[in-house]
Design a protein around this motif. Structure first.
Motif, PDB file in Angstrom:
ATOM      1  N   ASP A 178       1.373  -1.828   0.005  1.00 21.87           N
ATOM      2  CA  ASP A 178      -0.035  -0.318   0.319  1.00 21.87           C
ATOM      3  C   ASP A 178       1.210   1.510  -0.085  1.00 21.87           C
ATOM      4  O   ASP A 178       1.722   1.282   1.408  1.00 21.87           O
ATOM      5  CB  ASP A 178      -0.880  -0.018   1.426  1.00 21.87           C
ATOM      6  CG  ASP A 178      -1.723   0.804   1.310  1.00 21.87           C
ATOM      7  OD1 ASP A 178      -1.729   1.536   0.316  1.00 21.87           O
ATOM      8  OD2 ASP A 178      -2.658   1.570   1.905  1.00 21.87           O
ATOM      9  N   THR A 195       0.956   4.681   0.173  1.00 20.06           N
ATOM     10  CA  THR A 195       0.222   6.131   1.287  1.00 20.06           C
ATOM     11  C   THR A 195       0.505   7.046   0.852  1.00 20.06           C
ATOM     12  O   THR A 195      -0.704   8.479   0.715  1.00 20.06           O
ATOM     13  CB  THR A 195      -0.014   5.965   3.228  1.00 20.06           C
ATOM     14  OG1 THR A 195       2.063   5.475   3.111  1.00 20.06           O
ATOM     15  CG2 THR A 195      -0.199   4.271   3.402  1.00 20.06           C
ATOM     16  N   ALA A 196       1.768   7.239   0.677  1.00 20.95           N
ATOM     17  CA  ALA A 196       2.391   8.818   0.339  1.00 20.95           C
ATOM     18  C   ALA A 196       2.844   8.764  -0.878  1.00 20.95           C
ATOM     19  O   ALA A 196       3.981   8.013  -1.052  1.00 20.95           O
ATOM     20  CB  ALA A 196       1.968   9.970   1.228  1.00 20.95           C
ATOM     21  N   LYS A 224       0.335  10.268  -3.492  1.00 23.15           N
ATOM     22  CA  LYS A 224      -1.206   9.702  -3.876  1.00 23.15           C
ATOM     23  C   LYS A 224      -1.536   9.173  -5.425  1.00 23.15           C
ATOM     24  O   LYS A 224      -0.484  10.616  -6.108  1.00 23.15           O
ATOM     25  CB  LYS A 224      -2.481  10.477  -3.424  1.00 23.15           C
ATOM     26  CG  LYS A 224      -3.059  10.060  -2.233  1.00 23.15           C
ATOM     27  CD  LYS A 224      -3.059   8.094  -1.592  1.00 23.15           C
ATOM     28  CE  LYS A 224      -3.950   8.711  -0.119  1.00 23.15           C
ATOM     29  NZ  LYS A 224      -3.872   7.898   0.855  1.00 23.15           N
ATOM     30  N   ASP A 225      -2.227   8.271  -6.700  1.00 22.87           N
ATOM     31  CA  ASP A 225      -2.012   8.469  -7.266  1.00 22.87           C
ATOM     32  C   ASP A 225      -2.578   9.376  -8.100  1.00 22.87           C
ATOM     33  O   ASP A 225      -3.261  10.576  -7.618  1.00 22.87           O
ATOM     34  CB  ASP A 225      -2.881   7.472  -7.877  1.00 22.87           C
ATOM     35  CG  ASP A 225      -2.779   6.764  -9.499  1.00 22.87           C
ATOM     36  OD1 ASP A 225      -1.495   6.812  -9.985  1.00 22.87           O
ATOM     37  OD2 ASP A 225      -3.434   6.335 -10.091  1.00 22.87           O
ATOM     38  N   GLU A 269      -1.459  12.887  -8.644  1.00 22.94           N
ATOM     39  CA  GLU A 269      -0.623  13.802  -7.695  1.00 22.94           C
ATOM     40  C   GLU A 269       0.269  14.656  -8.280  1.00 22.94           C
ATOM     41  O   GLU A 269       0.734  14.108  -8.502  1.00 22.94           O
ATOM     42  CB  GLU A 269      -0.170  13.748  -6.133  1.00 22.94           C
ATOM     43  CG  GLU A 269      -0.246  14.732  -5.249  1.00 22.94           C
ATOM     44  CD  GLU A 269      -0.017  13.647  -3.345  1.00 22.94           C
ATOM     45  OE1 GLU A 269       0.815  14.777  -3.194  1.00 22.94           O
ATOM     46  OE2 GLU A 269      -0.521  12.999  -3.992  1.00 22.94           O
ATOM     47  N   ILE A 289       1.746   4.207  -8.590  1.00 30.87           N
ATOM     48  CA  ILE A 289       1.070   4.807  -9.348  1.00 30.87           C
ATOM     49  C   ILE A 289       1.554   5.912  -9.974  1.00 30.87           C
ATOM     50  O   ILE A 289       2.822   6.192 -10.357  1.00 30.87           O
ATOM     51  CB  ILE A 289       1.256   5.469  -7.558  1.00 30.87           C
ATOM     52  CG1 ILE A 289       2.247   6.021  -7.312  1.00 30.87           C
ATOM     53  CG2 ILE A 289       0.113   5.001  -6.908  1.00 30.87           C
ATOM     54  CD1 ILE A 289       2.527   7.023  -5.562  1.00 30.87           C
TER      55      ILE A 289
END
Length: 244
Positions: free
Chosen positions: A130, A132-133, A135-136, A138, A231
Motif C-alpha cells: 500500500d 500511502t503517499a 497519492k495516484d 498527484e 502509482i
C-alpha cells in the motif's frame, strides 16, 4: 556332487547367489527440511535420490502434520533416481496453507525398506503493498517523500522503483530507488522471525525536471511470492514570472 551306493560320483554342479542385507539408499534433497515453500506456480518439484541393486519401487507421499497422518501419493516409480533428480511433482496450488510432512519410501525385491522425510510449511499468499503517499495522479515537487507499507507473514524484502516513461510495462524502463532485504531470518535455534508489516518513508529527488513518472513498490516473501503497486505522479512545469 553326489555319491551312490557303489561309490560312483556324479558330475559336479554349482550355483552362484548373492546375499543382500542392504536396504535401499534414499534421500530428499529439495525442498529442504523445515523450510517455507510456495505452490502458486502449480507444482513443487521434489528432488532427491533412490539407489538399490534390486529396487522394486519407491513412493513419494505427503500428509498434513495434523494427527492422524493421512498420506496421499505424489508419485511412485520402479527405477533408480540419481542424486538430486526429480522424484515427483507435488500439486500444492490449491492445498490449505499449513505444515506438511513429505515422505520418500523405497523397497527392494527382498522386502528391505527405507524412508526419508522432511517437514515444510506451505505459503501461497501474496504479500500486500500500500503506497500511502503520494497519492495516484498527484502533483509533487521535485523533492518529495514516498511512504508505503509492505506486509506478509513471511516478508523477505521490499523495493521502490521509478519509471520516467509512458510505458511502465516495459521491464527496461524501471530503475531502482532503494531496496530493503533479509527481513526474514532464521535464528540459531531455527526459529524464524515473523515481521507482519514493514512501513517505510523515503525522501527522494526526481531525476527529471518535469513530466509524468511512475512509482512502484514491490514486496517479496521468502518463498518468492511477489506483489506490487504502481502509482503515477506529475512534476509540474516551473513557471517563471518577472516583475517589471
Amino acid at each position: 556332487r553326489a555319491i551312490d551306493r557303489d561309490a560312483n560320483l556324479s558330475q559336479t554342479d554349482s550355483i552362484t547367489f548373492q546375499i543382500d542385507l542392504e536396504r535401499p539408499e534414499v534421500q530428499i534433497s529439495s525442498p529442504k527440511d523445515q523450510t517455507i515453500i510456495s505452490g502458486r506456480d502449480g507444482q513443487i518439484v521434489i528432488r532427491g535420490a533412490v539407489n538399490d541393486n534390486d529396487l522394486k519401487l519407491f513412493q513419494v507421499e505427503f500428509s498434513p502434520l495434523t494427527p492422524p497422518l493421512t498420506f496421499q501419493l505424489i508419485n511412485q516409480a520402479e527405477v533408480e533416481v540419481e542424486r538430486d533428480r526429480p522424484l515427483g511433482l507435488w500439486k500444492a496450488q490449491k492445498l490449505p496453507e499449513t505444515r506438511y510432512l513429505i515422505r520418500l519410501v523405497a523397497q527392494d525385491e527382498l522386502g528391505h525398506q527405507k524412508s526419508d522425510q522432511i517437514q515444510v510449511t506451505l505459503d501461497n499468499t501474496l504479500p500486500q503493498v500500500d503506497i500511502t503517499a503520494p497519492k495516484d495522479q498527484e502533483r509533487v515537487l521535485k523533492q518529495f517523500t514516498v511512504s508505503a507499507v509492505a506486509s506478509d507473514l513471511h516478508l523477505s524484502s521490499y523495493r521502490l522503483d521509478f519509471a520516467p516513461t509512458d510505458n511502465p510495462d516495459s521491464t527496461a524502463a524501471w530503475e531502482q530507488i532503494f531496496v530493503q532485504s533479509n527481513l526474514y531470518q532464521q535464528e540459531k535455534d531455527k526459529q524464524l522471525k515473523q515481521p507482519q508489516a514493514a512501513k517505510f518513508e523515503k525522501d527522494w529527488e526526481v531525476p527529471i525536471t518535469e513530466g509524468i513518472i511512475w512509482l512502484r513498490v514491490t514486496a517479496t516473501d521468502i518463498t518468492g511470492n511477489s506483489a506490487s503497486q504502481m502509482i503515477q505522479v506529475e512534476i509540474p512545469t516551473v513557471v517563471l514570472t518577472c516583475e517589471w
